[in-house]
Design a protein around this motif. Structure first.
Motif, PDB file in Angstrom:
ATOM      1  N   LEU A  66       0.862  -1.157   0.243  1.00  0.00           N
ATOM      2  CA  LEU A  66      -0.302  -0.293  -0.046  1.00  0.00           C
ATOM      3  C   LEU A  66       0.949   1.465   0.149  1.00  0.00           C
ATOM      4  CD1 LEU A  66      -2.896   1.144   0.793  1.00  0.00           C
ATOM      5  CD2 LEU A  66      -2.338   0.856   2.633  1.00  0.00           C
ATOM      6  N   SER A  67       1.751   1.471   0.912  1.00  0.00           N
ATOM      7  CA  SER A  67       2.548   2.376   1.101  1.00  0.00           C
ATOM      8  C   SER A  67       3.137   2.848  -0.955  1.00  0.00           C
ATOM      9  CB  SER A  67       4.108   1.987   2.155  1.00  0.00           C
ATOM     10  OG  SER A  67       4.939   1.107   1.443  1.00  0.00           O
ATOM     11  N   GLU A  68       3.189   1.648  -1.053  1.00  0.00           N
ATOM     12  CA  GLU A  68       4.523   2.308  -2.308  1.00  0.00           C
ATOM     13  C   GLU A  68       3.621   3.001  -3.360  1.00  0.00           C
ATOM     14  OE1 GLU A  68       7.066  -2.213  -3.635  1.00  0.00           O
ATOM     15  OE2 GLU A  68       5.056  -1.485  -3.793  1.00  0.00           O
ATOM     16  N   LEU A  69       1.586   2.975  -2.858  1.00  0.00           N
ATOM     17  CA  LEU A  69       0.655   3.576  -4.306  1.00  0.00           C
ATOM     18  C   LEU A  69       0.481   5.182  -3.318  1.00  0.00           C
ATOM     19  CD1 LEU A  69      -2.011   0.694  -4.139  1.00  0.00           C
ATOM     20  CD2 LEU A  69       0.352   1.158  -6.065  1.00  0.00           C
ATOM     21  N   ILE A  70       1.122   5.306  -2.433  1.00  0.00           N
ATOM     22  CA  ILE A  70       0.898   6.680  -2.064  1.00  0.00           C
ATOM     23  C   ILE A  70       2.862   7.361  -1.927  1.00  0.00           C
ATOM     24  CG2 ILE A  70       0.708   8.586  -0.303  1.00  0.00           C
ATOM     25  CD1 ILE A  70      -1.030   5.569   0.856  1.00  0.00           C
ATOM     26  N   ARG A  71       2.220   9.233  -2.469  1.00  0.00           N
ATOM     27  CA  ARG A  71       3.450   9.655  -2.716  1.00  0.00           C
ATOM     28  C   ARG A  71       2.951  11.312  -1.438  1.00  0.00           C
ATOM     29  NH1 ARG A  71       5.526  10.771  -8.613  1.00  0.00           N
ATOM     30  NH2 ARG A  71       2.765  10.415  -8.433  1.00  0.00           N
ATOM     31  N   VAL A  72       3.966  11.321  -0.724  1.00  0.00           N
ATOM     32  CA  VAL A  72       3.239  12.793  -0.284  1.00  0.00           C
ATOM     33  C   VAL A  72       4.862  13.512  -0.414  1.00  0.00           C
ATOM     34  CG1 VAL A  72       3.173  13.843   2.320  1.00  0.00           C
ATOM     35  CG2 VAL A  72       2.672  11.323   1.370  1.00  0.00           C
ATOM     36  N   ASN A  73       4.158  14.957  -0.956  1.00  0.00           N
ATOM     37  CA  ASN A  73       5.683  15.740  -0.609  1.00  0.00           C
ATOM     38  C   ASN A  73       5.104  16.970  -0.901  1.00  0.00           C
ATOM     39  OD1 ASN A  73       7.526  17.113  -2.579  1.00  0.00           O
ATOM     40  ND2 ASN A  73       6.569  18.307  -3.440  1.00  0.00           N
ATOM     41  N   VAL A  74       5.742  18.402   0.928  1.00  0.00           N
ATOM     42  CA  VAL A  74       5.439  19.297   1.125  1.00  0.00           C
ATOM     43  C   VAL A  74       6.818  20.208   0.894  1.00  0.00           C
ATOM     44  CG1 VAL A  74       6.126  20.702   3.807  1.00  0.00           C
ATOM     45  CG2 VAL A  74       4.596  18.152   3.371  1.00  0.00           C
ATOM     46  N   THR A  75       5.930  21.143  -0.105  1.00  0.00           N
ATOM     47  CA  THR A  75       7.090  22.288  -0.663  1.00  0.00           C
ATOM     48  C   THR A  75       6.422  23.942   0.041  1.00  0.00           C
ATOM     49  OG1 THR A  75       7.265  20.730  -3.160  1.00  0.00           O
ATOM     50  CG2 THR A  75       7.022  23.637  -3.242  1.00  0.00           C
ATOM     51  N   VAL A 134       2.538  24.067   1.375  1.00  0.00           N
ATOM     52  CA  VAL A 134       1.585  23.394   0.345  1.00  0.00           C
ATOM     53  C   VAL A 134       2.570  22.199   0.631  1.00  0.00           C
ATOM     54  CG1 VAL A 134       0.905  22.881  -1.806  1.00  0.00           C
ATOM     55  CG2 VAL A 134       1.288  24.704  -1.469  1.00  0.00           C
ATOM     56  N   LEU A 135       1.352  20.801   0.456  1.00  0.00           N
ATOM     57  CA  LEU A 135       1.101  19.554   1.101  1.00  0.00           C
ATOM     58  C   LEU A 135       0.196  18.991  -0.276  1.00  0.00           C
ATOM     59  CD1 LEU A 135       1.005  17.512   2.441  1.00  0.00           C
ATOM     60  CD2 LEU A 135      -0.704  17.129   3.875  1.00  0.00           C
ATOM     61  N   THR A 136       1.040  18.351  -0.753  1.00  0.00           N
ATOM     62  CA  THR A 136       0.311  17.322  -1.878  1.00  0.00           C
ATOM     63  C   THR A 136       0.552  15.653  -1.714  1.00  0.00           C
ATOM     64  OG1 THR A 136       1.386  19.197  -3.129  1.00  0.00           O
ATOM     65  CG2 THR A 136       0.418  16.814  -4.864  1.00  0.00           C
ATOM     66  N   VAL A 137      -0.624  14.955  -2.134  1.00  0.00           N
ATOM     67  CA  VAL A 137      -0.994  13.216  -1.793  1.00  0.00           C
ATOM     68  C   VAL A 137      -1.099  13.140  -2.846  1.00  0.00           C
ATOM     69  CG1 VAL A 137      -1.818  11.908  -0.782  1.00  0.00           C
ATOM     70  CG2 VAL A 137      -1.318  13.904   0.398  1.00  0.00           C
ATOM     71  N   LYS A 138      -0.728  12.188  -3.905  1.00  0.00           N
ATOM     72  CA  LYS A 138      -1.110  11.363  -5.229  1.00  0.00           C
ATOM     73  C   LYS A 138      -1.185  10.208  -4.790  1.00  0.00           C
ATOM     74  CE  LYS A 138       1.925  15.751  -7.656  1.00  0.00           C
ATOM     75  NZ  LYS A 138       2.769  15.367  -9.233  1.00  0.00           N
ATOM     76  N   VAL A 139      -1.861   9.645  -5.867  1.00  0.00           N
ATOM     77  CA  VAL A 139      -2.088   8.450  -4.993  1.00  0.00           C
ATOM     78  C   VAL A 139      -2.363   7.197  -6.507  1.00  0.00           C
ATOM     79  CG1 VAL A 139      -3.545   6.445  -4.481  1.00  0.00           C
ATOM     80  CG2 VAL A 139      -2.790   8.924  -2.952  1.00  0.00           C
ATOM     81  N   VAL A 140      -1.362   5.880  -6.393  1.00  0.00           N
ATOM     82  CA  VAL A 140      -1.373   5.778  -8.175  1.00  0.00           C
ATOM     83  C   VAL A 140      -2.641   3.930  -7.432  1.00  0.00           C
ATOM     84  CG1 VAL A 140       0.213   6.808  -9.037  1.00  0.00           C
ATOM     85  CG2 VAL A 140       1.092   4.486  -8.187  1.00  0.00           C
ATOM     86  N   GLY A 141      -3.158   3.863  -9.136  1.00  0.00           N
ATOM     87  CA  GLY A 141      -3.186   2.268  -8.289  1.00  0.00           C
ATOM     88  C   GLY A 141      -3.887   1.579  -9.819  1.00  0.00           C
ATOM     89  N   ASP A 142      -4.170   0.690  -9.899  1.00  0.00           N
ATOM     90  CA  ASP A 142      -4.430  -0.370 -10.628  1.00  0.00           C
ATOM     91  C   ASP A 142      -6.187  -0.306 -11.575  1.00  0.00           C
ATOM     92  OD1 ASP A 142      -4.992  -2.262  -8.827  1.00  0.00           O
ATOM     93  OD2 ASP A 142      -4.268  -3.773  -9.126  1.00  0.00           O
ATOM     94  N   THR A 143      -6.636  -0.120 -10.925  1.00  0.00           N
ATOM     95  CA  THR A 143      -7.958   0.004 -10.688  1.00  0.00           C
ATOM     96  C   THR A 143      -8.934   1.730 -10.368  1.00  0.00           C
ATOM     97  OG1 THR A 143      -8.649  -0.718  -8.531  1.00  0.00           O
ATOM     98  CG2 THR A 143      -8.474  -2.546 -10.670  1.00  0.00           C
TER      99      THR A 143
END
Length: 479
Positions: A167-176, A179-188
């Motif tokens: 699950l952790s591999e599908l989530i990316r969190v970035n702070v600039t 600004v807090l950005t959360v990106k999620v990828v998935g197969d469906t």
């Protein structure tokens, strides 16, 4: 007081020598133990050969070659087995991981972008500014969103459960900045949407904890990109600025497997080539050994062990002292950080002339009496407040990353001696929000450090105080 911190690392050779002198018993014990071990082993081994034949130099050389051959062969085999086991584990991971089985040109992606705002305002006409907690708040969210606690919460909200490590591999969190950005990828689309929504719920729930522990703030949703397929009709990736996170992860894994395969092949070749080479020990004539020779050999190795033990123990003590870089005496604080010493206490002074001299050389003017230490500290505080009487100093905050009970005893003792409440207890301004709030209205601070405190830790506190526009009145150093 204006702090003038030195950035270079200071290694005081004299203090390291004094440290070894203070640890002479441990050094002597290490030397004796190693002397007995080496001398006893060598002596017993040689005595066991008295009256028997021993191999001459040519035979000993051949036996050493056999021993070295067997050790090298076993090492190659162990390395080959270890790498093969790692390769097999990676294959299992490749089969079970979601991101490794996704099409890098056809997957689903979504994101949420938040803006963190606080009541912080820049006041141009004011000398002292309020503390801007936005960076601390942003880092708190970053730590939480990548923690097992948050991942477990997200996992519990999914229709189809996913192991946390996948699950952790599908989530990316970035702070600039703010600004807090959360990106999620998935197969469906469904799984990706569930993860993104669960993270949003986790953020909303965690906001109350951040408000309480750090500072109240607003968390505004700047942008919400709904989950969509990254592939266009012709099979290429769509969307501007897409960095193809899935492809990058898969390439890194592929490169690591290729590198692992090359290592396995290398060790297999070494092992097979060496296994085809046979080494055997030849036989030759023998010669005798006497009891006196055996005893002399044991004594010689005992002396070698004694000297080696001294150097090993002293080297370990010096290495440990350099790595820990703890504060030893008040002179180091004055020289490295340019701070006043309001009190210096070191217990353990002995009555012997040598011990007194070593104590003086190691700890300078440190007081061996704790009550006198409190009296000196109280006098320095009172004199400092009097010296700045035009500022009407009513409060000096005591901070320190040490035991809270020790801080409380210092505050009580100083205030009891002076008959006032000038010194106020704050605490650890690095990890304790209440301590930061406690020094908000105080201009001057008093730092308490003990001899287990590292110079790096003290530097961190001073840099924090400098950022908060606080002045350091002095330092209390004690055991």
């Amino acid at each position: 007081m204006e702090m003038e911190m030195r950035d270079e690392v200071e290694i005081d050779l004299l203090q390291l020598c004094f440290l070894c002198l203070r640890k002479w018993k441990a050094i002597l014990l290490a030397g004796v133990v190693l002397a007995l071990a080496l001398g006893g082993y060598k002596g017993a081994r040689e005595l066991s050969k008295v009256g028997t034949e021993v191999a001459v130099e040519a035979e000993e050389t051949a036996e050493e070659k056999v021993t070295q051959y067997d050790a090298t062969l076993a090492s190659y085999k162990a390395q080959f087995d270890r790498l093969s086991e790692t390769f097999e584990k990676n294959q299992v991971y490749e089969q079970e991981s979601i991101i490794m089985n996704m099409n890098p040109n056809n997957y689903f992606s979504g994101s949420s972008t938040y803006y963190i705002s606080t009541d912080y305002k820049i006041m141009p006409d004011m000398t002292y500014q309020d503390v801007d907690y936005s960076e601390d708040i942003a880092q708190a969210y970053l730590s939480y969103l990548t923690s097992s606690e948050c991942l477990s919460y997200v996992q519990s909200k999914l229709t189809e459960k996913i192991p946390v490590k996948y699950l952790s591999e599908l989530i990316r969190v970035n702070v600039t900045g703010r600004v807090l950005t959360v990106k999620v990828v998935g197969d469906t689309s469904g799984r990706t949407t569930e993860i993104l929504n669960a993270i949003s719920e986790a953020i909303d729930a965690y906001k109350k904890e951040v408000d309480t522990k750090i500072h109240e703030h607003k968390l505004d949703l700047m942008e919400y990109s709904e989950v969509e397929n990254t592939a266009s009709s012709d099979g290429s990736e769509s969307g501007s600025g897409n960095d193809n996170y899935v492809a990058d992860v898969q390439k890194q894994f592929s490169d690591s497997q290729i590198n692992l395969t090359n290592q396995i092949s290398t060790f297999y070749d070494k092992y097979t080539k060496l296994a085809d080479t046979k080494v055997s020990a030849g036989s030759s004539s023998g010669s005798g050994i006497t009891k006196s020779q055996a005893v002399k050999s044991g004594v010689k190795f005992g002396i070698i062990g004694l000297i080696l033990g001294f150097f090993v123990a002293a080297g370990f003590i010096v290495f440990k002292a350099i790595i820990e870089d703890k504060i030893v005496n008040a002179g180091e604080i004055s020289y490295l950080f340019g701070l006043r010493i309001f009190g210096d206490y070191k217990s353990g002074a002995k009555s012997g002339a040598f011990d007194k001299l070593l104590y003086k050389l190691s700890y300078g003017d440190a007081l061996p009496d704790k009550e006198k230490f409190y009296e000196v500290a109280a006098a320095n505080v009172k004199t400092f407040a009097a010296a700045f009487k035009d500022e009407d100093i009513k409060e000096i905050s005591l901070i320190g990353r040490i035991d809270s009970e020790a801080l409380s005893r210092i505050v009580k003792s100083i205030n009891d001696i002076n008959g006032d409440d000038t010194v106020k207890l704050a605490g650890d301004i690095i990890t304790d929000a209440s301590a930061i709030n406690a020094i908000r209205d105080a201009k001057y601070t008093l730092i308490a450090v003990d001899r287990t405190t590292s110079k790096k830790d003290l530097r961190t506190q001073l840099e924090k105080l400098k950022g908060l526009k606080k002045h350091v009145a002095g330092v209390l150093l004690f055991d």
